[in-house]
Design an enzyme around this catalytic site. Sequence first.
Site, PDB file in Angstrom:
ATOM      1  N   ARG A   4      41.746  55.387  13.503  1.00 51.03           N
ATOM      2  CA  ARG A   4      43.078  55.981  13.448  1.00 51.03           C
ATOM      3  C   ARG A   4      43.029  57.185  12.527  1.00 51.03           C
ATOM      4  NH1 ARG A   4      46.659  55.934  16.429  1.00 51.03           N
ATOM      5  NH2 ARG A   4      48.263  55.895  14.880  1.00 51.03           N
ATOM      6  N   HIS A   7      45.947  61.474   9.851  1.00 47.67           N
ATOM      7  CA  HIS A   7      47.364  61.795   9.963  1.00 47.67           C
ATOM      8  C   HIS A   7      47.946  62.314   8.652  1.00 47.67           C
ATOM      9  CE1 HIS A   7      47.328  58.306  13.040  1.00 47.67           C
ATOM     10  NE2 HIS A   7      46.968  59.426  13.615  1.00 47.67           N
ATOM     11  N   LYS A  17      51.163  57.365   0.911  1.00 40.45           N
ATOM     12  CA  LYS A  17      51.015  56.118   1.662  1.00 40.45           C
ATOM     13  C   LYS A  17      50.281  55.095   0.810  1.00 40.45           C
ATOM     14  CE  LYS A  17      50.583  58.445   6.104  1.00 40.45           C
ATOM     15  NZ  LYS A  17      49.725  58.698   7.253  1.00 40.45           N
ATOM     16  N   TYR A  75      51.450  49.215   5.827  1.00 37.34           N
ATOM     17  CA  TYR A  75      51.693  50.550   5.281  1.00 37.34           C
ATOM     18  C   TYR A  75      53.038  50.589   4.566  1.00 37.34           C
ATOM     19  CZ  TYR A  75      48.285  52.934   8.364  1.00 37.34           C
ATOM     20  OH  TYR A  75      47.165  53.378   8.995  1.00 37.34           O
ATOM     21  N   LYS A 113      46.220  60.381  21.437  1.00 36.22           N
ATOM     22  CA  LYS A 113      46.877  61.236  20.435  1.00 36.22           C
ATOM     23  C   LYS A 113      45.878  61.660  19.356  1.00 36.22           C
ATOM     24  CE  LYS A 113      50.026  60.571  16.629  1.00 36.22           C
ATOM     25  NZ  LYS A 113      51.008  59.689  16.025  1.00 36.22           N
TER      26      LYS A 113
END
Length: 131
Positions: A4, A7, A17, A75, A113
């Site tokens: 992932r 971002h 985060k 998260y 994405k």
Amino acid sequence: FTLRGLHFQLEPFQQSKYLKVIYGKIINFVLCVDPTRPDYGSVYSFEIDKNHAVMVPRGFANGLLTLEPNTVIQYFVDNNYKPEYERSILYSSVPQIDELVNKYINDPVISDKDAKGIIWEDYQKENPTSC
């Protein structure tokens, strides 16, 4: 071996985060995307297992690679999520991160994405360092 990221969100919706691994194990990697910082372009990585966490400050793109099946991550963020302010940098366009991922797997599971993220070199051209 699900990947992932990387971002991050642009101002005024940048986010810090806090990521906690509830079950499993990950390699978390962050990239400084803030051209006003002296560590712009630096990569940091952390191996995190169950009941451990990492804090990712604003100005950093965040990514991770799961190392165990059924890994669960929690998260917490300190600002609202706004899709129009979200950006993603393609992990394989950052040499240090690509090398790190390839130590574990050559073909991670990655979303469409994330596979269409910005090339790091292009981001740097549009956001030159101001230090």
